[in-house]
Design a protein around this motif. Structure first.
Motif, short mmCIF file in Angstrom:
data_model
loop_
_atom_site.label_atom_id
_atom_site.label_comp_id
_atom_site.label_asym_id
_atom_site.label_seq_id
_atom_site.Cartn_x
_atom_site.Cartn_y
_atom_site.Cartn_z
N ASP A 115 0.84 -1.20 -0.26
CA ASP A 115 0.03 -0.03 0.13
C ASP A 115 0.81 1.34 -0.06
OD1 ASP A 115 -2.83 1.16 2.02
OD2 ASP A 115 -1.69 2.19 0.80
N ILE A 116 0.98 2.08 -1.06
CA ILE A 116 1.83 3.09 -1.14
C ILE A 116 1.17 4.43 -1.10
CG2 ILE A 116 3.73 2.04 -2.85
CD1 ILE A 116 2.23 3.45 -5.35
N ALA A 117 0.03 4.36 -0.39
CA ALA A 117 -0.86 5.80 -0.38
C ALA A 117 -0.03 6.68 0.25
CB ALA A 117 -2.19 5.39 0.54
N GLN A 118 0.83 6.43 1.33
CA GLN A 118 1.55 7.57 2.02
C GLN A 118 2.86 7.48 1.47
OE1 GLN A 118 0.34 9.57 4.41
NE2 GLN A 118 -1.42 8.52 3.88
N LEU A 119 3.22 7.11 0.16
CA LEU A 119 4.68 7.12 -0.11
C LEU A 119 5.01 8.67 -0.74
CD1 LEU A 119 7.33 5.69 -1.44
CD2 LEU A 119 6.02 5.29 -3.51
N ARG A 120 4.30 9.16 -1.32
CA ARG A 120 4.61 10.59 -1.86
C ARG A 120 4.66 11.69 -0.61
NH1 ARG A 120 2.71 15.54 -4.18
NH2 ARG A 120 4.07 16.17 -5.87
N ALA A 121 3.94 11.22 0.23
CA ALA A 121 3.87 12.40 1.49
C ALA A 121 4.92 12.21 2.38
CB ALA A 121 2.60 12.07 2.30
N LYS A 122 5.25 10.90 2.36
CA LYS A 122 6.58 10.75 3.30
C LYS A 122 8.12 10.63 2.47
CE LYS A 122 3.87 8.13 6.76
NZ LYS A 122 3.54 6.75 7.34
N MET A 123 7.89 10.53 1.46
CA MET A 123 9.18 10.02 0.84
C MET A 123 9.40 11.28 -0.59
SD MET A 123 10.89 7.75 2.33
CE MET A 123 11.84 6.91 1.29
N GLY A 124 8.35 11.80 -0.69
CA GLY A 124 8.49 12.79 -1.86
C GLY A 124 8.76 11.90 -3.33
N ALA A 125 8.30 10.70 -3.34
CA ALA A 125 8.47 10.12 -4.50
C ALA A 125 7.32 9.35 -4.87
CB ALA A 125 9.68 8.88 -4.45
N ILE A 126 7.16 8.99 -6.14
CA ILE A 126 5.84 8.14 -6.74
C ILE A 126 6.65 6.71 -7.24
CG2 ILE A 126 4.55 10.32 -6.95
CD1 ILE A 126 4.78 9.92 -10.01
N THR A 127 5.76 5.98 -7.74
CA THR A 127 6.17 4.67 -8.40
C THR A 127 5.86 4.95 -9.71
OG1 THR A 127 3.96 3.71 -7.95
CG2 THR A 127 5.64 3.01 -6.56
N LEU A 128 6.52 4.29 -10.75
CA LEU A 128 6.24 4.47 -12.23
C LEU A 128 6.04 2.96 -12.76
CD1 LEU A 128 6.10 6.40 -14.51
CD2 LEU A 128 8.49 6.21 -14.92
N ASP A 129 5.06 2.76 -13.39
CA ASP A 129 4.96 1.41 -13.90
C ASP A 129 3.91 1.61 -15.15
OD1 ASP A 129 2.65 -1.46 -12.55
OD2 ASP A 129 4.58 -1.35 -14.02
N ASP A 130 4.65 1.64 -16.31
CA ASP A 130 4.25 1.90 -17.68
C ASP A 130 3.43 0.71 -17.94
OD1 ASP A 130 5.43 2.12 -21.01
OD2 ASP A 130 3.50 2.89 -20.06
N GLY A 131 2.07 0.79 -18.08
CA GLY A 131 1.19 -0.03 -18.71
C GLY A 131 0.55 -1.12 -17.49
N TYR A 132 1.04 -0.57 -16.16
CA TYR A 132 0.37 -1.19 -15.21
C TYR A 132 0.53 -2.59 -14.69
CZ TYR A 132 -2.10 3.31 -15.28
OH TYR A 132 -2.47 4.63 -15.73
N GLY A 133 1.74 -3.27 -15.42
CA GLY A 133 1.96 -4.41 -15.30
C GLY A 133 2.18 -4.95 -13.82
N ASN A 134 2.49 -4.06 -12.94
CA ASN A 134 2.73 -4.58 -11.59
C ASN A 134 1.91 -3.65 -10.52
OD1 ASN A 134 5.34 -6.09 -12.01
ND2 ASN A 134 5.77 -4.13 -13.14
N THR A 135 1.06 -2.93 -10.91
CA THR A 135 0.14 -1.95 -10.24
C THR A 135 -1.38 -2.33 -10.07
OG1 THR A 135 1.63 -0.09 -11.04
CG2 THR A 135 -0.40 0.24 -10.04
N GLY A 136 -1.52 -2.61 -8.69
CA GLY A 136 -3.08 -2.77 -8.39
C GLY A 136 -3.74 -1.42 -8.27
N ALA A 137 -4.84 -1.30 -9.31
CA ALA A 137 -5.49 0.07 -9.16
C ALA A 137 -6.56 0.00 -8.11
CB ALA A 137 -6.44 0.18 -10.60
N CYS A 138 -6.87 -1.09 -7.52
CA CYS A 138 -8.03 -1.17 -6.55
C CYS A 138 -7.98 -2.41 -5.61
CB CYS A 138 -9.14 -0.84 -7.27
SG CYS A 138 -9.81 -2.13 -8.30
N ALA A 139 -8.85 -2.81 -4.88
CA ALA A 139 -8.99 -3.93 -4.38
C ALA A 139 -10.53 -4.43 -4.88
CB ALA A 139 -9.12 -4.12 -2.92
#
Ligand code: SDX
Length: 429
Positions: A29-53
């Protein structure tokens, strides 16, 4: 706190919660990633990214598992029918007899389209792509549903689902008749959902088409097999549009547009075109496979490969068996089926495909069975859409009832020009 993942960037680290689904899938769960680390993830085509439960459909790509609300696709394809499976996807449980009877009655009550919609249909050129007509006519049909068009009240979902599912079927058949320049055939209230569709597709004003029960069963099974597939491109589109609180008709119409793509639902038409080119041209299955492996030839084996399935697509296996059964029953010998089987056999023993885990997907054999049933090639993706509508509705509903739902708005990593001053036109070039 439960299990966490540690992410460290330039000496700073953060603990991110681990989410485990009901089938033991693990997500960070990376919901707090940008707030805590100033970074986001990058996953072109969403092959590794869950958009939802989501609780609608489960796929295990390595094991070739597909389940609608926990029920294996093999069981549903063999024992269920499209309307029962649609109910399961939308409401989460297999219907009782009274629930199924009520849903079927709604589908019958809403099978007619407003007569004025025929003016919208008449406005398309005869050779208009059926998916263009379908997406436009779904929004046009929504204009005649003013009592529910903008409803987000979940108690209306059954009524909304029945109106869309029933009228999309009527619109699809009407678009086919328009394409032929033939009179539109009205639905009948004494036929099942799928038999009624075939009636509207193939009856004439002076001659009723009474579909062979085997053909009805085969088409109904195709609809079941296409009914949902978790976060595929078109379903993700429906969820994206629905997250903005757009109405169900607009969201489904957007899903039709995404499904139209040749890499997605349009592949079933591309497969037949590919098989026809091999059958009528100079290629053999082997020489075509050689072309596919030659990157300079820019040839794909359409109907092969899948972002999730890396061993086999269970739907392709079911449809392949249905091909043999239906063509045998109808006494049809389709050379394209033989070519398809040769391509599959060659690919399954060729390292190019085995290394890339490329196997037949749902589109590889579906076109052959639709051809045998008399469905014209340019209606194949429309057939896919009719099947997929209950899945889209189930996912739109899941977004709609989510109390914590937010508009979907991904981030990006910008790679364009950095700050620069405006240049007057005389100083450009
Ligand atoms: C559907 O997501 C869903 O669930 C979709 C669907 C659903 O029910 O909603 O299952 C329905 O859309 C099925 C897919 C229908 N599309 C096709 O059959 C079109 C042909 N297939 C490919 O375009 C491709 O396989 C995709 C689009 C299905 C998947 O693409 P990916 O996951 O992005 O894979 P990729 O393009 O990164 O390919 C990986 C490698 C590449 O080679 P390399 O660069 O590593 O050398 O495999 C190759 C690709 O060139 N490859 C193919 C191929 N598919 C992938 N090579 C030849 N023929 C193919 N069909």
């Amino acid at each position: 706190m439960g299990q966490t993942a540690t992410l460290a960037i330039n000496g700073k680290s953060v603990e991110l919660p681990i989410v485990v689904g009901s089938e033991k899938e693990v997500g960070v769960d990376i919901a707090q990633l940008r707030a805590k680390m100033g970074a986001i993830t990058l996953d072109d085509g969403y092959g590794n990214t869950g958009a939802c439960a989501s609780a609608v459909t489960f796929i295990d790509g390595e094991k070739g598992i597909l389940r609608y609300r926990g029920y294996p696709i093999e069981d549903l394809a063999e024992k269920s029918n499209f309307i029962e499976s649609a109910y399961l996807l939308i409401f989460g449980e297999l219907p009782t007899s009274p629930q199924l009877a009520e849903f079927k009655q709604h589908l019958t009550d809403y099978q007619f389209i407003h007569e004025d919609l025929q003016h919208a249909l008449a406005g398309f050129p005869p050779n208009a792509p059926p998916m263009a007509i379908l997406s436009a006519m779904i929004n046009a049909a929504g204009c005649f549903e003013s009592d529910l068009l903008e409803s987000h009240d979940d108690k209306n979902i059954g009524e909304m689902a029945a109106r869309i599912m029933s009228r999309v079927r009527t619109i699809a058949a009407a678009s086919f008749k328009k394409h032929l320049g033939r009179p539109i055939i009205y639905p009948r209230s004494d036929m099942s959902y799928t038999a009624n569709f075939l009636h509207m597709m193939f009856s004439k004003p002076y001659e009723n088409y009474e579909p062979d029960p085997e053909i009805v069963r085969a088409v109904d099974q195709l609809f079941i097999l296409h009914a949902d597939h978790e976060q595929n491109c078109s379903t993700s589109t429906v969820r994206m549009v629905g997250s903005a609180k757009a109405n169900l008709w607009a969201s489904v119409a957007a899903g039709v547009c995404a499904l139209w793509g040749p890499l997605h639902g349009g592949a079933n038409m591309e497969v037949i075109d590919m098989l026809k080119r091999i059958h009528e041209g100079d290629d053999t299955a082997q020489s075509f496979i050689a072309k596919v492996k030659d990157k300079n030839a820019h040839a794909k084996l359409m109907g092969f490969g899948h972002r999730v399935y890396k061993n086999f697509d269970p739907r392709a296996q079911i449809i392949k068996k249905a091909c043999d059964r239906v063509l045998g029953k109808l006494g049809i010998k389709d050379p394209l089926l033989e070519i398809a089987k040769k391509l599959e056999e060659a690919a399954l023993h060729d390292s190019y495909f085995v290394e890339r885990k490329l196997y037949p997907n749902v589109d590889f054999y579906s076109g052959i069975i639709m051809r045998a049933l008399g469905i014209p090639t340019d209606m194949f993706t429309v057939m896919f859409a009719i099947g997929r509508i209950p899945g889209w509705i189930a996912h739109w509903r899941e977004v709609n009832v989510n109390p914590h739902g937010r508009i979907n708005r991904p981030r990006q990593i910008y790679t364009g020009p950095t700050l620069r001053p405006y240049a007057p036109i005389e100083k450009r070039g």
